[in-house]
Design a protein around this motif. Sequence first.
Motif, PDB file in Angstrom:
ATOM      1  N   VAL A 148      40.686  37.840  44.499  1.00 52.79           N
ATOM      2  CA  VAL A 148      40.371  38.703  43.361  1.00 52.79           C
ATOM      3  C   VAL A 148      40.058  40.126  43.810  1.00 52.79           C
ATOM      4  N   THR A 149      39.331  40.222  44.945  1.00 53.13           N
ATOM      5  CA  THR A 149      38.852  41.537  45.356  1.00 53.13           C
ATOM      6  C   THR A 149      39.805  42.216  46.322  1.00 53.13           C
ATOM      7  N   ALA A 150      40.930  41.573  46.606  1.00 57.53           N
ATOM      8  CA  ALA A 150      41.854  42.153  47.579  1.00 57.53           C
ATOM      9  C   ALA A 150      42.235  43.575  47.173  1.00 57.53           C
ATOM     10  N   GLY A 151      42.302  43.824  45.871  1.00 54.50           N
ATOM     11  CA  GLY A 151      42.704  45.133  45.383  1.00 54.50           C
ATOM     12  C   GLY A 151      41.712  46.245  45.706  1.00 54.50           C
ATOM     13  N   PHE A 152      40.471  45.885  45.993  1.00 53.01           N
ATOM     14  CA  PHE A 152      39.446  46.906  46.221  1.00 53.01           C
ATOM     15  C   PHE A 152      39.575  47.597  47.572  1.00 53.01           C
ATOM     16  N   GLY A 153      40.395  46.993  48.480  1.00 53.55           N
ATOM     17  CA  GLY A 153      40.483  47.572  49.821  1.00 53.55           C
ATOM     18  C   GLY A 153      39.446  46.965  50.736  1.00 53.55           C
ATOM     19  N   GLU A 154      39.754  46.993  52.023  1.00 54.94           N
ATOM     20  CA  GLU A 154      38.974  46.238  53.001  1.00 54.94           C
ATOM     21  C   GLU A 154      37.486  46.621  53.037  1.00 54.94           C
ATOM     22  N   ASP A 155      37.176  47.891  52.940  1.00 55.67           N
ATOM     23  CA  ASP A 155      35.780  48.270  53.192  1.00 55.67           C
ATOM     24  C   ASP A 155      35.037  48.660  51.912  1.00 55.67           C
ATOM     25  N   SER A 156      35.555  48.184  50.760  1.00 54.09           N
ATOM     26  CA  SER A 156      34.853  48.475  49.513  1.00 54.09           C
ATOM     27  C   SER A 156      33.515  47.722  49.462  1.00 54.09           C
ATOM     28  N   ALA A 157      32.504  48.404  48.946  1.00 53.72           N
ATOM     29  CA  ALA A 157      31.168  47.786  48.898  1.00 53.72           C
ATOM     30  C   ALA A 157      31.149  46.633  47.908  1.00 53.72           C
ATOM     31  N   ILE A 158      31.855  46.815  46.799  1.00 53.27           N
ATOM     32  CA  ILE A 158      31.864  45.756  45.786  1.00 53.27           C
ATOM     33  C   ILE A 158      32.490  44.496  46.373  1.00 53.27           C
ATOM     34  N   ARG A 159      33.586  44.700  47.106  1.00 50.49           N
ATOM     35  CA  ARG A 159      34.260  43.564  47.719  1.00 50.49           C
ATOM     36  C   ARG A 159      33.321  42.834  48.686  1.00 50.49           C
ATOM     37  N   ALA A 160      32.638  43.592  49.500  1.00 48.24           N
ATOM     38  CA  ALA A 160      31.725  42.976  50.469  1.00 48.24           C
ATOM     39  C   ALA A 160      30.629  42.196  49.743  1.00 48.24           C
ATOM     40  N   HIS A 161      30.103  42.822  48.680  1.00 43.52           N
ATOM     41  CA  HIS A 161      29.023  42.168  47.937  1.00 43.52           C
ATOM     42  C   HIS A 161      29.513  40.870  47.309  1.00 43.52           C
ATOM     43  N   LEU A 162      30.681  40.936  46.695  1.00 44.42           N
ATOM     44  CA  LEU A 162      31.191  39.742  46.020  1.00 44.42           C
ATOM     45  C   LEU A 162      31.517  38.644  47.016  1.00 44.42           C
ATOM     46  N   LEU A 163      32.038  39.036  48.185  1.00 41.48           N
ATOM     47  CA  LEU A 163      32.317  38.013  49.197  1.00 41.48           C
ATOM     48  C   LEU A 163      31.026  37.360  49.664  1.00 41.48           C
ATOM     49  N   ASP A 164      29.992  38.183  49.816  1.00 35.58           N
ATOM     50  CA  ASP A 164      28.674  37.643  50.185  1.00 35.58           C
ATOM     51  C   ASP A 164      28.176  36.658  49.142  1.00 35.58           C
ATOM     52  N   ALA A 165      28.424  37.021  47.895  1.00 34.29           N
ATOM     53  CA  ALA A 165      27.823  36.256  46.804  1.00 34.29           C
ATOM     54  C   ALA A 165      28.639  35.019  46.451  1.00 34.29           C
ATOM     55  N   ALA A 166      29.832  34.908  47.044  1.00 36.64           N
ATOM     56  CA  ALA A 166      30.730  33.815  46.656  1.00 36.64           C
ATOM     57  C   ALA A 166      30.071  32.429  46.683  1.00 36.64           C
ATOM     58  N   PRO A 167      29.211  32.124  47.667  1.00 37.31           N
ATOM     59  CA  PRO A 167      28.602  30.791  47.677  1.00 37.31           C
ATOM     60  C   PRO A 167      27.822  30.474  46.399  1.00 37.31           C
ATOM     61  N   HIS A 168      27.332  31.513  45.722  1.00 39.87           N
ATOM     62  CA  HIS A 168      26.546  31.243  44.518  1.00 39.87           C
ATOM     63  C   HIS A 168      27.420  30.862  43.337  1.00 39.87           C
ATOM     64  N   MET A 169      28.729  31.061  43.520  1.00 39.77           N
ATOM     65  CA  MET A 169      29.667  30.625  42.487  1.00 39.77           C
ATOM     66  C   MET A 169      29.458  29.165  42.127  1.00 39.77           C
ATOM     67  N   ARG A 170      29.061  28.377  43.117  1.00 37.46           N
ATOM     68  CA  ARG A 170      29.032  26.947  42.841  1.00 37.46           C
ATOM     69  C   ARG A 170      27.917  26.570  41.878  1.00 37.46           C
ATOM     70  N   LEU A 171      26.834  27.352  41.852  1.00 37.36           N
ATOM     71  CA  LEU A 171      25.795  27.103  40.851  1.00 37.36           C
ATOM     72  C   LEU A 171      26.383  27.284  39.454  1.00 37.36           C
ATOM     73  N   LEU A 172      27.095  28.396  39.326  1.00 44.81           N
ATOM     74  CA  LEU A 172      27.743  28.697  38.059  1.00 44.81           C
ATOM     75  C   LEU A 172      28.680  27.566  37.671  1.00 44.81           C
ATOM     76  N   LEU A 173      29.449  27.139  38.647  1.00 45.80           N
ATOM     77  CA  LEU A 173      30.435  26.083  38.421  1.00 45.80           C
ATOM     78  C   LEU A 173      29.759  24.797  37.959  1.00 45.80           C
ATOM     79  N   MET A 174      28.641  24.433  38.617  1.00 42.18           N
ATOM     80  CA  MET A 174      27.932  23.208  38.246  1.00 42.18           C
ATOM     81  C   MET A 174      27.448  23.291  36.809  1.00 42.18           C
ATOM     82  N   GLY A 175      26.908  24.448  36.444  1.00 43.04           N
ATOM     83  CA  GLY A 175      26.454  24.629  35.066  1.00 43.04           C
ATOM     84  C   GLY A 175      27.600  24.435  34.094  1.00 43.04           C
ATOM     85  N   LEU A 176      28.746  25.045  34.436  1.00 44.55           N
ATOM     86  CA  LEU A 176      29.903  24.940  33.543  1.00 44.55           C
ATOM     87  C   LEU A 176      30.369  23.492  33.435  1.00 44.55           C
TER      88      LEU A 176
END
Lengths: 234, 433, 337
Positions: B385-413
Amino acid sequence: MSFLIGDGMTGGYGSADILHDCTIAVEKGEIAVIVGPNGAGKSTAMKAVFGMLPLRLGHVRLEGEDITALTPQARVAKGMAFVPQTQNVFTSLTVQENLEMGAYLRRDDIRGTMEQVFDLFPILGEKRRQPAGELSGGQRQQVAVGRALMTQPSVLMLDEPTAGVSPIVMDELFDRIIEVARTGIAILMVEQNARQALNIADRGYVLVQGENRYTDTGEALLANPDVRRSFLGG
Amino acid sequence: MRNILLFAAMFAALAAVAVFQSPTLAISIINLCLISAIMALGVNMQWGYGGLFNVGIMGFAALGGVAAVLVSLPPRPEAWSAGGLGLLSSGLALVVTGVIVAQIRKRLPASRMRGLITLLAVIIGFFTIRAFFDPATDAIEALDPAQFGNIGGLGLPIILSWLVGGLFAAGAAWVVAKIALGLRSDYLAIATLGISEIVIAVLKNEDWLARGVKNVSGLSRPVPYEVDLQEAPWLIDLANTLSMSVNELSSIVVRGGYAALFLIVLIVLTWAAERALRSPWGRMMRAIRDNRDAAAAMGKDVTARHIQIFVLGSAIVGVAGAMLTTLEGQFTPGSYQPLRFTFLIWVMVIVGGSGNNWGSILGGFLIWFVWVQAEPAGLLIMDAVTAGFGEDSAIRAHLLDAAPHMRLLLMGLILLTVMRFSPRGLIPEVIRR
Amino acid sequence: MVDILNALVLFSNFVLIPGLAYGAQLALGALGVTLIYAVLRFSNFAHGDLMAFGTMATILVTWWFQSMGISFGVLPTALLALPFGIAIAAVMSLFMDRAVYSFYRKKRAAPVTFVIASVGVMFILNGVVRLIIGPDDQRFADGERFIVRARDFEAWSGLSEGLALRSTQAITLVVAILIVIALFWFLNRTRMGKAMRAYSDNEDLALLSGIDPARVVMVTWIIAAALATIAGVLYGLDKSFKPFTYFQLLLPIFAAAIVGGIGNPVGAIAGGFVIAFSEVTVTYAYKRFLGHLLPENLAPDGLVQLLSTDYKFAVSFVILVVVLLFRPTGLFRGKVI
């Protein structure tokens, strides 16, 4: 053409019908009373008129308008008021707040109506700041009726208003109901105390097993030997 | 038929992990799936049979974990000689206080005076207990704190702890049940939530017991060690025939050993749970769940039955907790998180199908699988999803960091979706007459 | 005499003031829980995470304000951002109600179904918060840190103990008092507030009176979201913001609501302070306090701490249990269904 009529009502909660071609009507300024043995479907007939029971056949008409399909809430807006048998006051709200909630749908000044209710039931005026849950059974019934009157209804429906109150309170409550009827409101009520209720009734309905058994003026029913024997204990 | 297909699909997914990721990973996932299934089985007893809402699963699992420590660690006589007497005395003081309070409440008429006397007895008792307890635990914790500082264990095979863990959890459950079961369902939920937080707090802070947050590692194992296996001739031969590395095969064999043990436990418990469900006792439980008042009117002692099932279900969770600690070989109180140990199990039970043991097992497998695989999958998705932001984009780095928390969201869903569209779960309860 | 003053100052500094601030935060949280319970009739397990969500929204707006150079003078910028945080949390709550709870309301599902659904919502909010702001500690208090500094107080009073009043503590109390006054005014004086109480008291009769349940539910969620966000922001200003801590606050908040009598707003406030002061007094080390009061030879050696600070959850739990055992309806007779 009656002011309010539940005409040929047939229906029930599940597959079995409780009401069978039952007709209940009331005129403005009149008191109509539904009596009958336990399980005769008295309260059910009242609920059907108020839209709390799905009807398979029959119609409910108010001033000639067919309101069969309306929800109870919509009927309140049309000027019908209903006092349930139990849990008919907001116990944690004060008497005055109970009356205000009765007038929730009104946007105009409700103080006049509230004064009228206090004139009708002076004790409520005295206890207006007290939570309704702290009142005696008879006073609660007065709050319940008062709450219903706050909408300035054209029809007032009461489900066993005297259940669980003493005979003296009952007489007083009936007197008040007559007063309400004199102001031109149509009153439909279900009563367990058949004799006293028929005494004040302009029209009485004796229901048995969800059907009309006798329909006449209150006086005539009280005089009818069959009714006396079967339903009034001689 | 549908159920067999569902289980087959589950195993196909696990097999796919073995093929595309690695066999070792697949077996690791299976091991935790088995443990999750057992926990779900226990919770299903409470919820599915009894309609009891327990959100203290984490606490019961942790009690199982501490049982593993206390059973398997070698004994430490020096710790006992330093503080054993004090510990026993404080235990005695606790019992005496309890007896005195019980007597006061029994003998004296209910009054404000009785309340005050009870309070006084409790306060005196509290300080008496502390007077013995504090010096004893200080002495124990002072002994070689870098390595031990605890009372040690019994030095018995760790597999025994699975039973002991069940007993620990059952004991705690009995106390909770006595207090909260007569009350409304919401209160039981809050009470269990509270007790589980307390259990964790105790385990984190009472270093003398299981070293608290200093953790206990290197617990003994019910299966051989990889290094020993790697020298066993049969394994080397087998590795040659399968053309696998000895290292990989040895770790597969070890994990497989755990899996076999867990599977045995799961089979035994499932068998027992199914028997119980079909027995008159099970029918009565469901009758109580479906119409408590009618069952009570028929003379069933609803609260006693509820206590029974609550204790049983919690005991099973305790067993699973002990198994988990055994598998990990270490006890880390800090790792107990309510989302993972309590609410995730709930998702398993609801998704699997409450009231159905097979449903709970499938739910345990499926949800654990999703929970584990959601992390790499989330990372992959975020990456795409974030590939478009470019390698050193801050948003991309943040979202990649936060990816593990996706699973909480997923469990709720997942939980909400199943509740809404398939409220009876994947394998619904079978209604027997 | 000086000793007694010193002891009092010490007590105020470490027990009274922190207890008041914490109690106010718990009370606001418990008010939200109790309102949801009174109107929607279930225990909302997602309330802690709603607090976290609202606080996160407020923090993000705060950062945005700070980056634009907007500040609130001596007060924390977060107070300026608070209304935006409340609005975002309210929108989220209404969305969750539409997407999740309204379905079960229509079906008139059992309360426990709502509770499990709230667990699902809890997961989602938790995930969203961690996804956006991460699981770590965030400090977002700016502006003046102290109203009274310990050292200034010592110099002014000549006592050996200092009294510090952090501005966040004062803000907590002032905001909490204003919010509670506003809430009670709303519940007791306005048409909508009375309708909410009526609906909570007797749903069927409320319908017969023409009260629109959809509006009542909507207003309830908005108020609950506002209370949650305010409680969360005040807690975060006073201590710090960490998603997991907010989840853990669920226990003392529920304890406060139940101890006070669930469904009863006055009880929620009383319960909040009961729980907060119990936690603080039981986990406070009285060594220095007693040192001031007792003669030198009686001064205690140990910390004189009833329980270690790590057991503060245990305190709320024990109080909860005692109340459940002896007065299940709570101190202020809430509703027990």
